[in-house]
Write a protein that holds these residues in place. Structure first.
Motif, PDB file in Angstrom:
ATOM      1  N   UNK A 279       0.932  -1.046   0.171  1.00 15.85           N
ATOM      2  CA  UNK A 279      -0.038   0.180  -0.003  1.00 15.85           C
ATOM      3  C   UNK A 279       0.810   1.176  -0.059  1.00 15.85           C
ATOM      4  N   UNK A 280       0.347   2.278  -0.370  1.00 15.39           N
ATOM      5  CA  UNK A 280       1.198   3.595  -0.668  1.00 15.39           C
ATOM      6  C   UNK A 280       1.549   4.029   0.625  1.00 15.39           C
ATOM      7  N   UNK A 281       0.499   4.299   1.782  1.00 15.24           N
ATOM      8  CA  UNK A 281       0.941   4.993   2.891  1.00 15.24           C
ATOM      9  C   UNK A 281       2.205   4.228   3.578  1.00 15.24           C
ATOM     10  N   UNK A 282       2.383   2.851   3.586  1.00 14.50           N
ATOM     11  CA  UNK A 282       3.739   2.337   3.932  1.00 14.50           C
ATOM     12  C   UNK A 282       4.979   2.919   3.206  1.00 14.50           C
ATOM     13  N   UNK A 283       4.731   2.889   1.895  1.00 18.34           N
ATOM     14  CA  UNK A 283       5.960   3.104   1.081  1.00 18.34           C
ATOM     15  C   UNK A 283       6.246   4.631   1.319  1.00 18.34           C
ATOM     16  N   UNK A 284       5.374   5.354   1.326  1.00 22.48           N
ATOM     17  CA  UNK A 284       5.456   6.932   1.656  1.00 22.48           C
ATOM     18  C   UNK A 284       6.040   7.235   2.985  1.00 22.48           C
ATOM     19  N   UNK A 285       5.749   6.414   4.041  1.00 22.67           N
ATOM     20  CA  UNK A 285       6.403   6.507   5.276  1.00 22.67           C
ATOM     21  C   UNK A 285       7.993   6.034   5.171  1.00 22.67           C
ATOM     22  N   UNK A 286       8.428   5.284   4.396  1.00 19.97           N
ATOM     23  CA  UNK A 286       9.639   5.000   4.097  1.00 19.97           C
ATOM     24  C   UNK A 286      10.519   6.095   3.243  1.00 19.97           C
ATOM     25  N   UNK A 287       9.928   6.547   2.226  1.00 18.93           N
ATOM     26  CA  UNK A 287      10.584   7.382   1.227  1.00 18.93           C
ATOM     27  C   UNK A 287      10.392   8.915   1.980  1.00 18.93           C
ATOM     28  N   UNK A 288       9.282   9.531   2.852  1.00 16.08           N
ATOM     29  CA  UNK A 288       9.534  10.721   3.049  1.00 16.08           C
ATOM     30  C   UNK A 288       8.440  11.415   1.936  1.00 16.08           C
ATOM     31  N   UNK A 289       8.048  12.732   2.102  1.00 12.91           N
ATOM     32  CA  UNK A 289       7.208  13.422   1.016  1.00 12.91           C
ATOM     33  C   UNK A 289       7.878  13.409  -0.392  1.00 12.91           C
ATOM     34  N   UNK A 290       6.741  13.204  -1.217  1.00 11.78           N
ATOM     35  CA  UNK A 290       7.141  13.198  -2.602  1.00 11.78           C
ATOM     36  C   UNK A 290       6.434  14.250  -3.492  1.00 11.78           C
ATOM     37  N   UNK A 291       6.980  14.683  -4.646  1.00 14.54           N
ATOM     38  CA  UNK A 291       6.404  15.501  -5.256  1.00 14.54           C
ATOM     39  C   UNK A 291       4.895  14.741  -6.092  1.00 14.54           C
ATOM     40  N   UNK A 292       3.919  15.841  -6.354  1.00 16.13           N
ATOM     41  CA  UNK A 292       2.751  15.635  -6.888  1.00 16.13           C
ATOM     42  C   UNK A 292       3.156  15.210  -8.348  1.00 16.13           C
TER      43      UNK A 292
END
Length: 536
Positions: free
Chosen positions: A142-155
């Protein structure tokens, strides 16, 4: 059923990885673990379904380190290691992968290559990200787990444009730059010795059915396989052919769950062990916020609200597994678009075919800034050209798979798994898909949608009233107040929409906007609110 997470990076420590893995707890609250192998950190959560046995997570099988989410329905005797072993055998031997639903990550014993895969129809999702400059790679269920690893990303503004024009993101991109969905039936291989090199994508072939079966026999077998678990199994039951046909193969006392949408007229009638929840116009905003957050993307599918309510109903009754009728409309041609194509003699230009799936995308693209409009239309043309390369019948199947079935399956996965409920789909296993596709245009014999399923349900349930298909969506035509509220919400958020790229969307256009378009743009603004912390 599990959640999987992994990264190839020297910058992610165990504490951060564990916090990201915690974002997947709802996918597997019974156990979780992580392991390291060089620069690879691999994690997994677990919801046991096939076996109560405990296993170290993530498992090691024949020297391979694995993270695995899904179920294999034939040949897997011995629990989680046996299922992983079947995937390893297919990968090692270059053969067909087993029938089932899965997403996986497998590290070779040498550590030389990492392989990710997604089942042929895309039942289980898998997101990934690759930074060739740093040689870093990450993936998650799922995206929230991946984003927690990567930090904020560009739209990804191209994705915003796709959503505005078509109601969906094209080409398996996401709303975040650089993060993609692995397409159905795809194997991704990363060279761990040269992680800056782009991963190689190749087809993941699924084994054919072991023997040719009549549709009735194939569906009965598939229902039995999908019902095989030590847990109680329920059924999501609508008033339509697909779920009622599945119900005919289940014991009379099996639990059934139904969402009754106010003013929709869709009800399955009296049933034993039937649990019903209701969705009315007054529930719209609270449900929409929860559903958009869990789906992790804006969408034209108003049914995400109904799935959210169903998921919460099923969970209140203590179930972890339900059968769904998803896939029957795509496989057996059950949508109005299929009938419209038949009535036209299957004579469509590529753009006309695209319009069957995306509606009047050209008119909606005109809301975008000119450069975004041109690029969005070019992406539609490119996707349609690729789909049509092998003839119209094959193009219909590819459109059905990538822009109808895959989003619907992802909807079912994310919304149900938000409440720790596994979705199983009998129409998508055994010999059913191959038999359906082998029927060709006979699926519309006599201009009847899903003609083979109509014949089968007449035999199995002679009193079942076959009616014109009703879409599984919110009845906005009966909810004018909700439509007005959405238009007001968009009017108040017009500056934000302009900033997202809808530079030519006028106040007058919002005030007169069709309900479906208003819903799509409403989910865009709700998504932006829900994921604000993850946007740069």
């Amino acid at each position: 059923m599990c959640g999987i997470l992994g990264c190839v990076s020297g910058r992610v420590d165990g504490a951060l990885f564990d916090r990201a893995l915690g974002e997947l707890e709802h996918r597997g609250p019974f156990d979780r673990g992580q392991a390291e192998a060089g620069l690879l950190r691999l994690g997994m959560t677990r919801l046991p379904m096939s076996s109560r046995d405990d296993y170290p997570l993530p498992p090691r099988v024949d020297g391979w380190l694995a993270s695995y989410n899904g179920e294999i329905y034939r040949g897997a005797v011995g629990g989680l290691p046996a299922e992983v072993g079947l995937l390893i055998d297919a990968l090692r031997e270059g053969g067909d992968f087993p029938d089932g639903m899965y997403a996986f990550a497998l590290l070779e014993p040498s550590g030389a290559r990492l392989h990710l895969g997604r089942d042929a129809l895309g039942i289980k999702p898998l997101y990934y990200w690759h930074d060739p400059d740093r040689g870093e790679f990450a993936f998650a269920s799922e995206l929230p787990a991946l984003l927690r690893l990567l930090g904020p990303r560009k739209l990804d503004r191209a994705s915003v444009a796709d959503v505005a024009a078509t109601g969906a993101v094209l080409g398996y991109r996401t709303m975040f730059e650089g993060i993609r969905l692995l397409p159905p039936g795809t194997l991704l291989s990363l060279d761990m010795r040269e992680p800056r090199r782009a991963p190689r994508l190749s087809p993941l072939r699924t084994a054919a059915a072991e023997r040719e079966e009549a549709l009735d026999e194939a569906l009965a077998s598939s229902v039995a396989q999908c019902s095989h678990t030590f847990r109680d199994v329920g059924l999501l039951l609508s008033g339509g052919i697909d779920s009622n046909l599945l119900n005919s193969y289940l014991p009379d006392g099996a639990a059934k769950f139904h969402v009754e949408v106010a003013d929709s007229g869709d009800h399955p009638g009296q049933q034993r062990a039937l649990h019903v929840c209701q969705v009315a116009g007054g529930d719209f905003w609270a449900l929409a916020r929860r559903a958009v957050r869990n789906f992790s993307a804006p969408t034209r599918m108003s049914s995400i609200l109904m799935y959210q309510e169903l998921a919460e109903l099923v969970r209140r009754h203590g179930y972890y597994c339900v059968l769904l009728g998803e896939g029957a409309d795509e496989l057996f041609w059950g949508y109005p678009r299929h009938l419209a194509m038949a009535e036209s003699g299957f004579e469509l230009t590529p753009r006309q075919l695209a319009a069957q799936y995306f509606g009047d995308f050209s008119a909606r693209a005109a809301w975008l800034a000119p450069e975004l409009e041109a690029a969005a239309l070019a992406r539609v043309d490119e996707a349609t050209g690729e789909m049509c390369a092998d003839g119209l019948d094959e193009a219909v199947w590819r459109f059905d798979l990538h822009y109808s079935l895959e989003p619907l399956l992802r909807r079912a996965d994310h919304l149900l798994m938000s409440q720790t409920i596994e979705a199983r789909l009998p129409f998508l296993h055994g010999g059913v898909p191959a038999r359906a596709r082998g029927l060709g245009r006979a699926r519309l014999e006599g201009l009847r949608q899903k003609a083979p399923l109509q014949e089968l349900i007449r035999r199995r349930l002679p009193s079942y009233p076959i009616e014109k298909k009703r879409h599984f969506r919110l009845p906005f035509s009966q909810w004018p107040g909700v439509v007005d509220e959405m238009r007001g919400f968009l009017s108040n958020g017009l500056d934000a929409l302009h900033g997202l790229g809808l530079a030519r969307l006028s106040p007058d256009a919002v005030r007169s906007m069709a309900a479906g378009d208003a819903f799509t743009l409403t989910t865009l603004l709700l998504w932006r609110q829900a994921f604000a912390e993850h946007l740069q």
